[in-house]
Design an enzyme around this catalytic site. Structure first.
Site, PDB file in Angstrom:
ATOM      1  N   ASN A 427       0.822  -1.188   0.000  1.00 36.55           N
ATOM      2  CA  ASN A 427       0.000   0.000   0.000  1.00 36.55           C
ATOM      3  C   ASN A 427       0.871   1.260   0.000  1.00 36.55           C
ATOM      4  O   ASN A 427       0.989   1.925  -1.035  1.00 36.55           O
ATOM      5  CB  ASN A 427      -0.948  -0.013   1.200  1.00 36.55           C
ATOM      6  CG  ASN A 427      -1.927   1.144   1.180  1.00 36.55           C
ATOM      7  OD1 ASN A 427      -1.854   2.011   0.325  1.00 36.55           O
ATOM      8  ND2 ASN A 427      -2.844   1.173   2.115  1.00 36.55           N
ATOM      9  N   ASP A 428       1.517   1.557   1.116  1.00 32.74           N
ATOM     10  CA  ASP A 428       2.293   2.792   1.212  1.00 32.74           C
ATOM     11  C   ASP A 428       3.344   2.914   0.106  1.00 32.74           C
ATOM     12  O   ASP A 428       3.609   4.018  -0.369  1.00 32.74           O
ATOM     13  CB  ASP A 428       2.996   2.854   2.576  1.00 32.74           C
ATOM     14  CG  ASP A 428       1.999   3.045   3.711  1.00 32.74           C
ATOM     15  OD1 ASP A 428       0.901   3.567   3.447  1.00 32.74           O
ATOM     16  OD2 ASP A 428       2.317   2.665   4.844  1.00 32.74           O
TER      17      ASP A 428
END
Lengths: 500, 103
Positions: A427-428
């Site tokens: 995600n990040d």
């Protein structure tokens, strides 16, 4: 180095510098050190890596055999077999535990295992330092003083006291820090950082106390000084790692790797042993470089990681607004169709893939797509997972050929010419806010440009959760993104079924 | 060995470590950690010295006991570390057929 440096022998204390008396032993330790260098050298490519590992084993064998040959006591009647038996039993017990663990451990649990192993090196360093403190003559680091009245006693050399103090301190920090890291990685302890009030002041005070006591140790070799250094060091290791969150674990594991090396080096100074010093320096620099690479990949300074607290409660503003924006949901069939029509697909794995154990079925999906004539590549962000190289090992375990796997710098320019970016459990590391939004906590972190692909397929458990940095990801809401909300493994299994 | 000779070895080894580790391919960073962990157990040398020493008096016996425990701990690491590294490295395979179907 080598012979000619044994001035200590003439001082009437026959034990002094007993370690380096035998020039052949010094030479053997040097050869062991060189073997360890070659072991790391072998890791420059997968092809030579297994040979490197064998060099490591050879080096260790040389070091152990040399020590046994030069140190097992002999009496007039012959070798002290009781001691030999004790030592072999200790090695046997350790070997059995080590080999069974190494065989049984799941590849996804590798970060925990490495943390556990670091703690053992730390504890061994503490025990060796304590043994050297209690019986300094055996290590050739003390002079016997025979007073007019009372028992003779050993006075430990001042330099050795500093080395011993540093060795026990670094060893103890490695031990307690690794135990905490292990508990966090293994899920026995929440990944969220635990923040003590005034922890920076406490940490600095404890650190100053340790250094002060090591200095004082040179003037007073009393037992309380040694044991207080040990106790304070155990405490600081614990305090340092407690406030560090799960996402920063790659840095922590690398840092503890480095410490275990410095502990070995400090004991090498005490014992005047070149194999230990060379190894300690190698391992110490290795861990330090890995920490640096991890910090750079997160665009954070080492200090800020150590200060801890990342991902605790970053306001939650972005997270609250998350579900207000429109996004598209896709099914496994949609995903299978898009993937099979693509010319090139780049798969971006993250920690979520490891948690879901989805690497095997992912490789199966890749194979199916290759049958459809799709080009498959894997893009690995340096901090994907919980330790350096974590994703690479998992993909290797699933039999993904390593020439299909690319690092961030090598593949980032290719997203623009890619039909589908397939994000699974990451995600990040895909968040474009890192490039554009100066207020984002992850601003400046190098990210994978998945949004440039024609279509982004994003596997995620639910829309509610955000990554470890606690920031929303704009990729979710883009027109060319299709969210696949499900458990990673289940979703990929369904895609594989739809591909048939 | 005097202190300066030892320090020389240490400093030079740090430089060697710096260059060797930068040459390690990022794909092998996990095996790198496993193998450095195994070799840092060379601390077993100190443990063996303590365990093999003739333990005179109370503290001598304690020292010997600590040494034996340290030998066992370091052995876990040595055998476990090299074995798990070997297991990981055996998984890194090249593509069997270099030709990709499409192109």
């Amino acid at each position: 180095m080598g012979p000619g440096l044994r001035r200590g022998d003439d001082k009437g204390s026959g034990m002094e510098h007993a370690i380096s008396v035998n020039p052949w032993a010094s030479l053997a330790y040097l050869v062991a050190g060189v073997c360890f260098i070659l072991a790391l050298r072998g890791l420059s490519s997968p092809a030579s890596s297994q040979r490197g590992n064998r060099f490591g084993i050879i080096g260790m064998t040389i070091a152990v055999v040399t020590t046994l040959v030069t140190h097992v006591p002999t009496f007039r009647a012959g070798i002290d077999w009781v001691t030999v038996a004790e030592i072999l039993a200790a090695i046997g017990i350790g070997a059995a535990i080590g080999l069974v663990t190494a065989r049984r451990i799941a590849m996804t649990d590798m970060p925990q295992l490495v943390a556990a192993f670091h703690s053992l090196v730390g504890l061994a360093a503490v025990l060796v330092a304590a043994a050297a403190y209690l019986n300094p003559q055996a290590f050739g680091i003390a002079d016997m003083v025979i007073p007019m009245i009372g028992q003779p006693f050993a006075v430990i050399h001042q330099v050795s006291r500093v080395e011993m103090g540093l060795g026990v301190a670094i060893g103890a920090i490695t031990f307690s820090g690794s135990v905490i890291a292990f508990l966090k990685l293994n899920g026995n302890m929440g990944g969220k950082p635990i923040m003590l009030p005034g922890r920076h002041v406490i940490n600095l005070a404890v650190l100053a106390g340790i250094l002060g006591l090591i200095a004082y140790f040179t003037t007073d070799q009393s037992a309380w000084v040694f044991w207080t250094i040990t106790a304070l060091s155990f405490a600081i290791g614990f305090l340092l790692i407690i406030p560090i969150g799960g996402a920063d674990m790659p840095v922590v594991v690398s840092m503890l790797n480095s410490y275990s090396g410095w502990a070995a080096a400090a004991m090498g100074f005490t014992l005047h042993n070149s194999a230990m010093i060379i190894t300690g320096a190698l391992v110490g620099s290795s861990g330090a470089i890995l920490s640096y690479i991890m910090c750079r990949a997160m665009n954070r300074s080492f200090i800020s990681v150590i200060a801890g607290g990342f991902g605790a409660d970053t306001g939650g503003g972005g997270a609250a607004a998350a579900t207000d924006r429109p996004w598209k949901r896709g099914s496994a069939e949609d995903a299978a169709f898009l993937l099979s029509q693509a010319e090139q697909v780049i798969i971006v794995p993250g920690y979520g893939m490891a948690v879901a154990q989805a690497q095997h079925v992912l490789r199966e999906m890749g194979d199916k797509l290759k049958e459809h004539g799709v080009r498959i590549k894997y893009a690995i962000h340096p901090v994907a997972g919980r330790m350096p190289g974590h994703m690479n090992v998992l993909l290797a375990e699933a039999n993904v050929p390593y020439d299909d796997v690319f690092e961030l710098e090598d593949i980032n320019s290719e997203f623009a010419q890619t039909d589908v970016a397939f994000v699974i459990g990451a995600n990040d590391v895909t968040n474009p806010a890192a490039k554009t939004d100066k207020t984002s906590p992850i601003y400046g972190m190098p990210v994978l440009d998945v949004e440039k692909a024609k279509t982004v397929l994003f596997i995620k458990r639910s829309m509610g959760g955000v990554g470890y940095a606690g920031v929303d990801n704009d990729v979710f809401y883009m027109d060319n993104t299709m969210m696949l909300l499900s458990d990673a493994k289940k979703m990929v299994e369904e895609i594989v079924k739809s591909l048939d | 060995m005097d202190f300066i000779s030892i320090l020389s070895i240490f400093v030079l080894a740090c430089f060697v470590g710096y260059f060797v580790v930068w040459a390690v391919t990022p794909a092998l960073h996990t095996p790198l950690m496993a193998v450095t962990n195994a070799i840092s157990s060379v601390i077993i040398v100190g443990a063996l010295i303590a365990a093999a020493a003739v333990g005179l008096g109370g503290s001598g016996a304690v020292s010997k006991g600590l040494g034996l425990v340290a030998v066992a701990l370091a052995s876990v690491n040595i055998f476990g570390g090299f074995a798990v590294t070997a297991r990981m490295l055996a998984m890194y395979k090249k593509k069997e057929r270099p030709a990709v179907v499409s192109k």
